[in-house]
Write a protein that holds these residues in place. Structure first.
Motif, PDB file in Angstrom:
ATOM      1  N   GLY A  95      19.289  20.108  51.224  1.00 44.79           N
ATOM      2  CA  GLY A  95      20.444  19.740  52.040  1.00 44.79           C
ATOM      3  C   GLY A  95      20.639  18.255  52.250  1.00 44.79           C
ATOM      4  O   GLY A  95      21.498  17.842  53.031  1.00 44.79           O
ATOM      5  N   GLY A  96      19.842  17.425  51.564  1.00 42.08           N
ATOM      6  CA  GLY A  96      19.970  15.974  51.725  1.00 42.08           C
ATOM      7  C   GLY A  96      19.972  15.265  50.389  1.00 42.08           C
ATOM      8  O   GLY A  96      19.803  15.870  49.333  1.00 42.08           O
ATOM      9  N   ILE A  97      20.148  13.969  50.460  1.00 42.46           N
ATOM     10  CA  ILE A  97      20.122  13.129  49.266  1.00 42.46           C
ATOM     11  C   ILE A  97      18.671  12.685  49.062  1.00 42.46           C
ATOM     12  O   ILE A  97      18.101  12.010  49.909  1.00 42.46           O
ATOM     13  N   ALA A  98      18.094  13.076  47.948  1.00 37.45           N
ATOM     14  CA  ALA A  98      16.717  12.687  47.643  1.00 37.45           C
ATOM     15  C   ALA A  98      16.679  11.335  46.935  1.00 37.45           C
ATOM     16  O   ALA A  98      15.726  10.577  47.092  1.00 37.45           O
ATOM     17  N   GLU A  99      17.726  11.051  46.175  1.00 37.77           N
ATOM     18  CA  GLU A  99      17.761   9.795  45.436  1.00 37.77           C
ATOM     19  C   GLU A  99      19.214   9.415  45.160  1.00 37.77           C
ATOM     20  O   GLU A  99      20.029  10.260  44.801  1.00 37.77           O
ATOM     21  N   TYR A 100      19.519   8.142  45.375  1.00 36.94           N
ATOM     22  CA  TYR A 100      20.850   7.598  45.109  1.00 36.94           C
ATOM     23  C   TYR A 100      20.716   6.459  44.108  1.00 36.94           C
ATOM     24  O   TYR A 100      19.902   5.559  44.291  1.00 36.94           O
ATOM     25  N   HIS A 101      21.504   6.533  43.051  1.00 38.40           N
ATOM     26  CA  HIS A 101      21.658   5.460  42.063  1.00 38.40           C
ATOM     27  C   HIS A 101      23.145   5.207  41.909  1.00 38.40           C
ATOM     28  O   HIS A 101      23.970   6.066  42.240  1.00 38.40           O
ATOM     29  N   GLU A 102      23.474   4.059  41.348  1.00 34.71           N
ATOM     30  CA  GLU A 102      24.877   3.800  41.078  1.00 34.71           C
ATOM     31  C   GLU A 102      25.022   2.962  39.815  1.00 34.71           C
ATOM     32  O   GLU A 102      24.118   2.225  39.438  1.00 34.71           O
ATOM     33  N   VAL A 103      26.147   3.136  39.180  1.00 33.05           N
ATOM     34  CA  VAL A 103      26.562   2.275  38.092  1.00 33.05           C
ATOM     35  C   VAL A 103      27.829   1.625  38.607  1.00 33.05           C
ATOM     36  O   VAL A 103      28.805   2.318  38.932  1.00 33.05           O
ATOM     37  N   ALA A 104      27.793   0.292  38.735  1.00 35.20           N
ATOM     38  CA  ALA A 104      28.903  -0.401  39.380  1.00 35.20           C
ATOM     39  C   ALA A 104      29.435  -1.530  38.505  1.00 35.20           C
ATOM     40  O   ALA A 104      28.661  -2.241  37.866  1.00 35.20           O
ATOM     41  N   ASN A 105      30.737  -1.681  38.510  1.00 38.26           N
ATOM     42  CA  ASN A 105      31.373  -2.811  37.859  1.00 38.26           C
ATOM     43  C   ASN A 105      31.442  -3.936  38.888  1.00 38.26           C
ATOM     44  O   ASN A 105      32.349  -3.984  39.716  1.00 38.26           O
ATOM     45  N   THR A 106      30.453  -4.812  38.851  1.00 39.70           N
ATOM     46  CA  THR A 106      30.328  -5.878  39.844  1.00 39.70           C
ATOM     47  C   THR A 106      31.049  -7.161  39.452  1.00 39.70           C
ATOM     48  O   THR A 106      31.311  -8.008  40.310  1.00 39.70           O
ATOM     49  N   ALA A 107      31.370  -7.323  38.178  1.00 36.34           N
ATOM     50  CA  ALA A 107      31.922  -8.587  37.693  1.00 36.34           C
ATOM     51  C   ALA A 107      33.178  -9.043  38.437  1.00 36.34           C
ATOM     52  O   ALA A 107      33.271 -10.218  38.808  1.00 36.34           O
ATOM     53  N   PRO A 108      34.169  -8.184  38.667  1.00 36.05           N
ATOM     54  CA  PRO A 108      35.365  -8.669  39.378  1.00 36.05           C
ATOM     55  C   PRO A 108      35.054  -9.221  40.768  1.00 36.05           C
ATOM     56  O   PRO A 108      35.671 -10.201  41.204  1.00 36.05           O
ATOM     57  N   ALA A 109      34.072  -8.644  41.440  1.00 39.31           N
ATOM     58  CA  ALA A 109      33.708  -9.115  42.779  1.00 39.31           C
ATOM     59  C   ALA A 109      33.138 -10.525  42.722  1.00 39.31           C
ATOM     60  O   ALA A 109      33.384 -11.337  43.614  1.00 39.31           O
TER      61      ALA A 109
ATOM     62  N   VAL B  26      30.220   4.507  39.941  1.00 42.53           N
ATOM     63  CA  VAL B  26      29.891   5.927  39.978  1.00 42.53           C
ATOM     64  C   VAL B  26      28.589   6.071  40.756  1.00 42.53           C
ATOM     65  O   VAL B  26      27.601   5.398  40.458  1.00 42.53           O
ATOM     66  N   ALA B  27      28.623   6.910  41.766  1.00 45.12           N
ATOM     67  CA  ALA B  27      27.434   7.253  42.542  1.00 45.12           C
ATOM     68  C   ALA B  27      26.770   8.449  41.877  1.00 45.12           C
ATOM     69  O   ALA B  27      27.443   9.409  41.507  1.00 45.12           O
ATOM     70  N   ILE B  28      25.457   8.384  41.749  1.00 42.53           N
ATOM     71  CA  ILE B  28      24.677   9.459  41.141  1.00 42.53           C
ATOM     72  C   ILE B  28      23.605   9.839  42.158  1.00 42.53           C
ATOM     73  O   ILE B  28      22.742   9.017  42.486  1.00 42.53           O
ATOM     74  N   MET B  29      23.689  11.049  42.669  1.00 37.60           N
ATOM     75  CA  MET B  29      22.772  11.479  43.718  1.00 37.60           C
ATOM     76  C   MET B  29      22.004  12.715  43.279  1.00 37.60           C
ATOM     77  O   MET B  29      22.586  13.662  42.757  1.00 37.60           O
ATOM     78  N   LYS B  30      20.706  12.686  43.526  1.00 36.07           N
ATOM     79  CA  LYS B  30      19.856  13.864  43.365  1.00 36.07           C
ATOM     80  C   LYS B  30      19.773  14.514  44.745  1.00 36.07           C
ATOM     81  O   LYS B  30      19.460  13.848  45.732  1.00 36.07           O
TER      82      LYS B  30
END
Length: 155
Positions: free
Chosen positions: A108-122, A100-104
């Motif tokens: 008109g732009g992205i001030a901050e990008y965070h993510e919650v990622a399921n990395t284990a399968p990779a 899930v991408a979480i953007m502030k």
């Protein structure tokens, strides 16, 4: 630019190794918090993250955003993401994630990008040794515990 167009431009810039186009989606003081590489602040650093860091050990990126929801200030989007690894032990495997991408958003732009990622399968796709996976997951756990919003969970 609509949210849908912005998200497509975001994904296309990564897939095309176009750090400048990617960074231009951010505010001047924007920050991208990458699940692996940490925080990159400002357009120059964000462009470098795409052009250098992302492509250092990977190629053939695919990134899709699904079901975006925004109140005009915060944007959430489920995503699917993959790349072909160039790490020797991966032997060309495709690493796949979902998250899930979480953007502030601001001006008109992205001030901050965070993510919650399921990395284990990779990590399994990349043929990482169990000890290496444990070290990465422990680092992610330590970062989670260090966040201010986790303070009461640790009491």
């Amino acid at each position: 630019m609509t949210i849908t167009a912005m998200l497509r431009a975001f994904c296309d810039a990564v897939e095309q190794r176009n750090g400048k186009a990617f960074a231009d989606l951010f505010t001047e003081d924007g920050v991208y918090h990458d699940v692996f590489y940490g925080a990159f602040g400002g357009r120059a650093a964000i462009a470098e993250m795409i052009d250098d860091w992302f492509y250092r050990t990977a190629t053939d990126f695919h990134w899709d955003m699904h079901e975006p929801v925004s109140d005009g200030t915060t944007l959430y989007a489920r995503y699917t993401f993959s790349y072909r690894s160039t790490l020797p032990e991966a032997k060309g495997a495709r690493a796949m994630f979902e998250g899930v991408a979480i953007m502030k958003l601001r001006d008109g732009g992205i001030a901050e990008y965070h993510e919650v990622a399921n990395t284990a399968p990779a990590f399994v796709d990349l043929k990482f040794a169990p000890e290496r996976i444990a070290k990465i997951v422990a680092k992610q756990g330590a970062a989670l515990k260090a966040r201010p919003e986790m303070k009461r969970h640790l009491a």
